[in-house]
Enzyme design. Structure first.
Site, PDB file in Angstrom:
ATOM      1  N   ARG A 104      27.685 134.577  -2.304  1.00 18.27           N
ATOM      2  CA  ARG A 104      26.821 133.775  -1.450  1.00 18.27           C
ATOM      3  C   ARG A 104      27.677 133.010  -0.437  1.00 18.27           C
ATOM      4  O   ARG A 104      28.770 132.543  -0.762  1.00 18.27           O
ATOM      5  CB  ARG A 104      26.055 132.797  -2.348  1.00 18.27           C
ATOM      6  CG  ARG A 104      25.011 131.951  -1.666  1.00 18.27           C
ATOM      7  CD  ARG A 104      23.825 132.749  -1.275  1.00 18.27           C
ATOM      8  NE  ARG A 104      22.667 131.911  -0.993  1.00 18.27           N
ATOM      9  CZ  ARG A 104      21.651 132.325  -0.246  1.00 18.27           C
ATOM     10  NH1 ARG A 104      21.638 133.535   0.286  1.00 18.27           N
ATOM     11  NH2 ARG A 104      20.612 131.546  -0.046  1.00 18.27           N
ATOM     12  N   THR A 378      17.615 141.421   5.188  1.00 13.86           N
ATOM     13  CA  THR A 378      18.074 141.524   3.799  1.00 13.86           C
ATOM     14  C   THR A 378      17.910 142.955   3.305  1.00 13.86           C
ATOM     15  O   THR A 378      17.090 143.714   3.814  1.00 13.86           O
ATOM     16  CB  THR A 378      17.347 140.513   2.889  1.00 13.86           C
ATOM     17  OG1 THR A 378      17.494 139.213   3.461  1.00 13.86           O
ATOM     18  CG2 THR A 378      17.900 140.479   1.483  1.00 13.86           C
ATOM     19  N   ASP A 420      18.468 128.355   4.126  1.00 11.02           N
ATOM     20  CA  ASP A 420      18.021 128.451   2.731  1.00 11.02           C
ATOM     21  C   ASP A 420      18.199 127.134   1.980  1.00 11.02           C
ATOM     22  O   ASP A 420      17.710 126.971   0.867  1.00 11.02           O
ATOM     23  CB  ASP A 420      18.766 129.572   1.991  1.00 11.02           C
ATOM     24  CG  ASP A 420      18.185 130.948   2.314  1.00 11.02           C
ATOM     25  OD1 ASP A 420      17.016 131.013   2.731  1.00 11.02           O
ATOM     26  OD2 ASP A 420      18.902 131.953   2.154  1.00 11.02           O
ATOM     27  N   SER A 450      16.667 133.548  -3.160  1.00 14.90           N
ATOM     28  CA  SER A 450      15.636 134.263  -3.928  1.00 14.90           C
ATOM     29  C   SER A 450      16.072 135.686  -4.250  1.00 14.90           C
ATOM     30  O   SER A 450      15.289 136.448  -4.830  1.00 14.90           O
ATOM     31  CB  SER A 450      14.325 134.316  -3.129  1.00 14.90           C
ATOM     32  OG  SER A 450      13.875 133.010  -2.851  1.00 14.90           O
ATOM     33  N   GLY A 469      12.929 140.288   1.110  1.00 18.12           N
ATOM     34  CA  GLY A 469      11.599 139.705   1.291  1.00 18.12           C
ATOM     35  C   GLY A 469      11.543 138.199   1.131  1.00 18.12           C
ATOM     36  O   GLY A 469      10.461 137.638   0.945  1.00 18.12           O
ATOM     37  N   GLY A 470      12.700 137.518   1.178  1.00 14.02           N
ATOM     38  CA  GLY A 470      12.685 136.056   1.043  1.00 14.02           C
ATOM     39  C   GLY A 470      12.029 135.676  -0.275  1.00 14.02           C
ATOM     40  O   GLY A 470      12.314 136.275  -1.321  1.00 14.02           O
TER      41      GLY A 470
HETATM   42  O1  DON Z   1      18.752 134.337  -0.096  1.00 15.81           O
HETATM   43  C1  DON Z   1      17.572 134.300   0.248  1.00 15.81           C
HETATM   44  O2  DON Z   1      16.676 133.980  -0.513  1.00 15.81           O
HETATM   45  C2  DON Z   1      17.202 134.692   1.667  1.00 15.81           C
HETATM   46  N1  DON Z   1      18.316 134.456   2.542  1.00 15.81           N
HETATM   47  C3  DON Z   1      16.759 136.114   1.678  1.00 15.81           C
HETATM   48  C4  DON Z   1      16.194 136.504   3.011  1.00 15.81           C
HETATM   49  C5  DON Z   1      15.338 137.695   2.967  1.00 15.81           C
HETATM   50  O3  DON Z   1      15.132 138.301   1.934  1.00 15.81           O
HETATM   51  C6  DON Z   1      14.703 138.108   4.242  1.00 15.81           C
HETATM   52  N2  DON Z   1      13.864 139.261   4.025  1.00 15.81           N
HETATM   53  N3  DON Z   1      12.919 139.624   4.582  1.00 15.81           N
END
Ligand code: DON
Length: 568
Positions: A104, A378, A420, A450, A469-470
């Site tokens: 990360r 992502t 985030d 996430s 997908g956030g």
């Molecule tokens: O780490 C996370 O939760 C976000 N940065 C992920 C972003 C993400 O999955 C965007 N997708 N559509």
């Protein structure tokens, strides 16, 4: 739509339910068997093929993971890349150990909790999402070097070769990436180097089929291959990066880069019915939310419940698990997270006492967040090699093309992962997620994520799974796991329409065609508010392995452009 079918009886669920924390999550069952075939599912056919090529050249799943990651950085630059970070979940066949590599991004040392608030105390528009000030220190280059050194067999010169070649020679633009370019056209146009790659001479988005060549990125990847990934963090390249970023308003320092390191963490492990789940620990919220939701669900006898009640309980479990996410979760090196308590069966039993079968309990009265438009950012990939090694990796630059800032001369988009963090208490981020103190910005801290790469194993088989997908990643993975446990095939799992709830906003987000009229009415009668999404979400890449038949399936979400392949 079948959300998930009847499972085991409640008594049986309770019998098998146990939480094991701090164990390495050894799989007892598959330790004796080897898969007859290798398989890879990733978000782009060129990445899947590059990974399989590494296996054919004597590499293992971990070498393949490096090649897949690097090719995705080239062909899916809106989704992940050298300027971003991610999580790698590894299963080492020879020891049976599961390992979580936390790559990360970290907040720069000059970051501070209110850095995205204006003089009036309100968030500055796009402050945490655009430009170099939105970028945290990348973890992806370090992850590639770390995995190669500790777990791989092939040198980076070999594993990075496909990515370098594709960056140099180009690849044809496909619709998913073309749509990301259209979506971020205005921002890309501000960066001359990005515009030169993704826009035409009139600054209009390139069209499907155009050749995307990235010579600067090829040079950066070549540097990593020949001089090692440390060359990103120290020396001439790092100095150039920092001085350009500072000139353009960013706050990185040379020391921030030199200090970056990946962290090996113990995965979280729980048992649900007869399945063992190996899950992403904090700073991912994925394992905590999945574990909490599954522990809640384990108390119900699904076989005895009608389909609508099953859907209702799935939503109620998510609502409660996401509420805890907002309150407790953050970087475990900065805040104390009551992991054992939150994943205990007693805690889940307590949460069940607030669940009614006939009615939803409203989330609290915080102002509702605006759900974000899904953007193709992502990426996740899953790998199984013939030795039985497994990789589930979710990688990101956060929003599409990250901060949409391409560091001059590098071909790299910097992430906007600072978004985030919880920018201020109760202020939703781009995914509508709220957070508290635990996820406040601090120097050197990692933002709560996430991303949810997960392994599941039962006496019957194994699953490697994850998705972008956030915030919807977690509900997506939960739904897919429940469907796999209930006997759905890999293809059925990735095609099943999705429902999402994240505590706030207090609505069920519904994918197109996810609910029929009857199902809608049944949920509304219970007090649920439904919000129809115009967009679909997720891009699941999964591998299933049936131990008794030996059948292996690799499935790529039809919402994306990916490819799952099994080598026979
Ligand atoms: O780490 C996370 O939760 C976000 N940065 C992920 C972003 C993400 O999955 C965007 N997708 N559509």
């Amino acid at each position: 739509m079948m959300l998930f079918q009847a499972g085991n009886t409640c008594r049986r669920c309770m019998m098998f339910l146990a939480v094991f924390l701090g164990s390495a999550g050894h799989f007892a069952v598959a330790s004796e068997i080897r898969p007859a075939h290798a398989a890879i599912a990733s978000a782009h056919p060129l990445a899947t093929r590059a990974g399989l090529d590494m296996l054919a050249r004597g590499g293992n799943a971990f070498d393949a993971a490096i090649a897949v990651s690097a090719v995705l950085a080239v062909v899916e630059p809106a989704s992940s890349g050298i300027g971003g970070g991610g999580f790698y979940l590894l299963h080492l066949k020879h020891t049976g150990k599961n390992i979580f590599i936390d790559a990360r991004e970290t907040a720069p040392s000059a970051a501070s909790r209110d850095m995205y608030l204006g003089p009036d105390g309100n968030p500055v528009a796009a402050g945490s999402t655009e430009g170099p000030r939105a970028a945290a220190i990348p973890g992806e280059p370090a992850a590639l070097g770390f995995i190669a050194k500790k777990y791989g067999r092939l040198p980076l010169r070999v594993t990075l070769e496909p990515a370098i070649r594709i960056a140099q020679d180009g690849f044809p633009l496909y619709e998913r990436l073309a749509s990301a370019i259209r979506y971020k056209q205005v921002q890309l146009a501000k960066s001359p180097e990005a515009a030169a790659v993704f826009l035409d001479e009139n600054l209009a988005p390139l069209t499907v089929g155009s050749l995307i060549r990235q010579p600067a990125l090829a040079r950066t990847l070549q540097m990593l291959a020949t001089s090692g990934t440390g060359s990103f963090y120290r020396g001439a390249f790092a100095n150039m990066l920092v001085s350009d970023i500072q000139r353009d308003g960013g706050i990185w320092s040379v020391e921030d880069l030199a200090r970056y390191h990946v962290i090996e963490r113990e995965p979280l492990t729980i048992h649900y019915r007869d399945a063992t789940l190996v899950m992403a620990p904090p700073p991912s919220s994925g394992g905590m939310v999945l574990g909490d939701a599954l522990n809640i669900l384990s108390g119900y006898d699904f076989k005895a419940l009608d389909h609508s009640t099953q859907q209702h309980l799935y939503i109620e479990s998510l609502k409660r698990a996401f509420r805890d996410r907002a309150e407790y979760l953050g970087d475990p090196d900065f805040v104390h997270i009551p992991v054992t308590q939150l994943l205990s069966v007693d805690y889940a039993a307590g949460q069940r006492t607030s669940i009614r079968l006939d009615r939803t309990l409203p989330s609290n009265s915080l102002r509702p967040a605006v759900a974000s438009e899904e953007s193709p950012s992502t990426t996740h990939f899953s790998i199984l090699d013939k030795e039985g090694n497994r990789v589930g990796a979710t990688l990101s630059v956060n929003l599409s093309f990250g901060a949409t800032y391409m560091a001059p001369g590098t071909g790299i988009f910097l992430n906007d992962t600072m978004d985030d963090f919880s920018i201020a208490a109760g202020v939703p981020n781009a995914f509508g997620l709220v957070g508290a103190e635990a996820n406040a910005i601090a120097s050197g801290k990692r933002a709560l994520s996430s991303m949810t790469p997960t392994f599941v194993e039962t006496p019957r088989g194994a699953l490697i799974i994850g998705s972008p997908g956030g915030s919807t990643i977690i509900s997506n993975v939960l739904l897919d796991i429940l469907n796999w446990l209930d006997g759905k095939s890999a293809k059925e799992i990735v095609t099943t329409p999705r429902l999402h709830h994240q505590y706030l906003p207090d609505v069920i987000t519904v994918e197109p065609n996810a609910l029929d009229t009857q199902e809608r009415e049944a949920l509304e009668r219970r007090g649920h508010v439904l919000k129809d999404s115009k967009y679909s979400w997720g891009n699941t890449q999964l591998i299933t392995w049936d131990f008794s038949s030996g059948q292996i399936e690799a499935a790529s979400d039809p919402r994306g452009f990916g490819l799952g392949l099994v080598v026979y």
